[in-house]
Design a protein around this motif. Structure first.
Motif: not given
Length: 253
Positions: A124-127, A137-141, A149-154, A167-175
């Protein structure tokens, strides 16, 4: 239930809430959440509902259990350290290890890559009020290192789910103004809307062969389980009940 929606069978029968099932790689056990003991904890049971066993025992809340591909570990989220973080434990509930600890906002919804080397998760990037509820969405080892960081959206991006080939990641978004199912490459490129519906669509889950994605939608008036092809075509309703149906999870067999 069967993949065509038939044969729906109840596995838990408790006055508390149960949810968020996660199949073991061998298809013999299911991890799930329950608040039967007063707060949210992680349990495991056999696929017929027998042998229900509590794995975590903490006054805080645990959530989002996810089996490692080799079946030896379960990643999960917990607020035991006063902020939701990603943890991992052995499949028998021992050896709890914190993976995220360097960010002041919550981390949750872990999802293992098919080869077990990486974990996708939501931060949660709530600043501030103008970006309130900005999940990314992030990914780590798998040891918690190498966060990317994989997504960058308000808007909110959440519920990552790896395709079986990694090879792909499905996800939900309200963008786009309401919740939809999207897919992107594993490096975050080519983010594409699959559902495009005025109702809400959530909780993507890939079939083991990678050809279909199950998801939740409110398009018919309440929450039901649907399935579609991996390119978004052929959206089909599987459940039909006046109650809410949520959290689809494919068996791995």
């Amino acid at each position: 239930m069967n993949v065509d929606g038939s044969g729906q069978t109840r596995l838990t029968n408790n006055p508390a809430n149960e949810g968020v099932p996660s199949w073991s790689p061998g298809g013999t056990r299911i991890a799930f959440l329950s608040n039967r003991d007063g707060n949210w904890e992680i349990y495991v049971m056999n696929v017929d509902g027998s042998g229900q066993t509590r794995l975590t025992n903490n006054p805080a809340n645990e959530g989002a259990p996810a089996w490692s591909p080799d079946g030896t570990r379960i990643a999960f989220e917990s607020n035991r350290d006063l902020n939701y973080e990603i943890y991992v434990m052995n499949a028998d509930g021992t050896g709890h290890t914190r993976l995220t600890d360097n960010h002041p906002t919550p981390d949750g919804a872990p999802a293992w890559s098919p080869d077990g080397t990486r974990i996708a998760f939501v931060r949660d990037e709530d600043f501030g009020p103008e970006h309130e509820g900005n999940g990314e969405i992030y990914v780590m080892n798998a040891d918690g290192s190498g966060e990317t960081r994989l997504t960058n959206n308000y808007a909110n991006d959440a519920a990552p789910a790896w395709s079986p080939d990694g090879t792909r990641i499905a996800f939900e978004s309200n963008r786009d103004g309401n919740w939809e199912i999207y897919v992107m490459n594993a490096d975050g490129t080519e983010q594409t809307n699959l559902t495009s519906n005025p109702a809400g669509d959530w909780s993507p889950a890939w079939s083991p062969d990678g050809t279909r994605i199950a998801f939740v939608s409110s398009r018919d008036g309440n929450l039901e389980i649907y399935v579609m092809n991996a390119d978004g075509t052929g959206q089909t309703r599987l459940t039909s009940n006046p109650a809410q149906d949520e959290y689809p999870a494919w068996s791995r067999l």
